[in-house]
Design an enzyme around this catalytic site. Structure first.
Site, PDB file in Angstrom:
ATOM      1  N   ALA A  75     -15.505 -36.966  17.078  1.00 36.60           N
ATOM      2  CA  ALA A  75     -14.693 -35.899  16.509  1.00 36.60           C
ATOM      3  C   ALA A  75     -15.528 -34.648  16.677  1.00 36.60           C
ATOM      4  CB  ALA A  75     -14.439 -36.166  15.042  1.00 36.60           C
ATOM      5  N   CYS A  76     -15.059 -33.712  17.462  1.00 37.36           N
ATOM      6  CA  CYS A  76     -15.961 -32.621  17.830  1.00 37.36           C
ATOM      7  C   CYS A  76     -15.285 -31.267  17.723  1.00 37.36           C
ATOM      8  CB  CYS A  76     -16.428 -32.762  19.274  1.00 37.36           C
ATOM      9  SG  CYS A  76     -16.858 -34.424  19.731  1.00 37.36           S
ATOM     10  N   THR A  77     -16.097 -30.222  17.847  1.00 34.68           N
ATOM     11  CA  THR A  77     -15.567 -28.865  17.908  1.00 34.68           C
ATOM     12  C   THR A  77     -16.130 -28.201  19.160  1.00 34.68           C
ATOM     13  OG1 THR A  77     -15.605 -28.776  15.496  1.00 34.68           O
ATOM     14  CG2 THR A  77     -15.351 -26.688  16.669  1.00 34.68           C
ATOM     15  N   ARG A  82     -11.267 -27.890  10.631  1.00 35.88           N
ATOM     16  CA  ARG A  82     -12.387 -27.175  11.269  1.00 35.88           C
ATOM     17  C   ARG A  82     -11.887 -25.980  12.061  1.00 35.88           C
ATOM     18  NH1 ARG A  82     -14.071 -31.435  14.770  1.00 35.88           N
ATOM     19  NH2 ARG A  82     -12.456 -32.687  13.799  1.00 35.88           N
TER      20      ARG A  82
END
Ligand SMILES: *[C@@H]1O[C@H](CO)[C@@H](O)[C@H](O)[C@H]1NC(C)=O
Ligand SMILES: *[C@@H]1O[C@H](CO)[C@@H](O)[C@H](O)[C@H]1NC(C)=O
Ligand SMILES: *[C@@H]1O[C@H](CO)[C@@H](O)[C@H](O)[C@H]1NC(C)=O
Ligand SMILES: *[C@@H]1O[C@H](CO)[C@@H](O)[C@H](O)[C@H]1NC(C)=O
Length: 359
Positions: free
Chosen positions: A119-121, A294
């Site tokens: 799970a990334c940004t 986010r």
């Protein structure tokens, strides 16, 4: 170990944060593409503690709980490696497994079946001067601390860096990488669940693991546009978001992928007010969950930073605000294809543990 106590005041509400250790730069290694695939990772692996590495890899394998599934997957992994997978990945996996004393099928499983736990940004920005910067947080929800396994690698051929990437030791694919003076790429998971079977079956109809597609693209695409084309159209084993940034104004795109092709693409466009692109793990235009918004916090911070103040440092700050940076963030990678020597990954250290809400 440095202990640091911080008090941050965020608008009207106050939180206290504790930091275990400071962030540090990821170790960096050379991998020579002139060596045979079986040999090229050996010098890197030999600098690590094998006991610890084997422990990490076994913990990853233990995600597949029951023995029956594990043996089925192992059979599939062997078949895939023997008959379908391509070089250099086959040779590299065999070489690493041999060096570490692991079964080839186990290392193959680890390499190809864990594409959806991230799970990334990812964020791309264009500065007022027309420079492009690309930053990404790699968040991994996993009970074992994989920070020690993160590394930056410069892939050399004939004495030149062909591409640079960030990976976990033992993984031959890349989810983050840079082709110098051409483009940078990062991948974010699109599916909540790990559809292991779906991914596994996809491999058998000659689809590509995403991390291999990214590495191929870094290795061979001639420019930003052809990289976008390659990332948009190659059939892959899992749904994913791919963020790609180039070197010139407007060269930035957030690609949403289905297994068979493009679902959506959005480009940077300063004329249209889009001097940044943010990608997390939810589709554009759909409501993002309240507990993991986010996108909202990153966009708010970008808005308040403003385009005239954006640069590599202020982008790093955006990726470091609470919630965007979270307990699962393993590393933050900063890159800009026009300034390839600035490529750097920082290992993040669970900095923002909220331990007490003050009001
Ligand atoms: C990688 O190779 C380059 C060129 O040969 C060399 O200058 C550099 O020191 C090497 N880096 C590492 C970490 O070995
Ligand atoms: C490798 O790691 C293990 C487990 O953490 C430790 O017991 C061992 O002493 C380490 N070996 C070396 C050579 O550092
Ligand atoms: C950027 O947006 C403007 C205004 O909407 C539009 O006219 C232009 O075609 C867009 N540029 C590109 C490259 O899509
Ligand atoms: C950020 O700025 C854009 C453009 O002005 C605006 O549409 C958006 O609502 C702002 N978002 C946040 C979270 O501040």
């Amino acid at each position: 170990m440095v202990w640091l106590w911080m008090l941050l005041v965020l608008g009207s509400s106050s939180f206290a944060y504790i930091s275990e250790t400071l962030d540090y730069t990821a170790p960096r290694f050379n991998v020579s593409l002139d060596l045979p695939p079986e040999e090229r990772w050996k010098p890197v692996i030999q600098q690590y503690n094998f006991t610890e590495l084997q422990y990490f890899l076994n913990e990853l394998l233990s995600l597949i709980k029951d023995d029956w599934s594990r043996s089925m997957y192992s059979i599939m992994a062997d078949f895939f490696l023997d008959f379908i997978a391509k070089e250099p990945y086959v040779g590299e996996i065999r070489g690493i497994a041999k060096t570490l004393g692991l079964k080839t099928s186990e290392l193959t499983l680890i390499n190809i079946f864990y594409e959806t736990v991230m799970a990334c940004t990812s964020i791309i920005v264009e500065t007022k001067e027309g420079y492009i910067y690309h930053g990404r947080n790699m968040d991994l929800y996993f009970h074992v601390d994989l920070r020690k396994a993160v590394l930056d690698v410069d892939f050399y051929r004939n004495g030149q860096i062909v591409y640079t990437g960030t990976t976990f030791l033992g993984f031959v694919g890349l989810y983050t990488g840079q082709s110098p003076h051409k483009f940078t790429i990062s991948a974010n998971a699109r599916e909540d669940n790990q559809f292991l079977w779906k991914n596994a079956l996809s491999l058998f109809i000659h689809r590509y693991p995403v991390s291999w597609l990214i590495r191929n693209t870094l290795n061979s695409a001639l420019d930003f546009d052809s990289a976008v084309e390659q990332l948009s159209s190659t059939k892959i084993t899992t749904e994913i978001y791919l963020t790609i940034a180039g070197t010139k104004p407007g060269e930035g795109a957030a690609i949403t992928r289905n297994r068979d092709g493009l679902a959506d693409i959005l480009h940077l466009n300063v004329t249209d007010g889009r001097w940044y692109l943010v990608q997390t793990n939810y589709d554009r235009g759909t409501p993002h969950p309240e507990h993991d918004n986010r996108m909202h916090y990153a966009v708010q911070k970008l808005n308040s930073t403003e385009q005239e103040n954006i640069n590599q440092d202020s982008l790093y700050k955006v990726l470091s605000i609470p919630r965007v940076l979270n307990w699962a963030t393993l590393h933050t990678t900063m890159m800009s294809a026009a300034f390839p020597e600035d490529y750097v990954s920082y290992i993040r250290n669970k900095r923002y543990y909220v331990f007490k809400r003050l009001n």
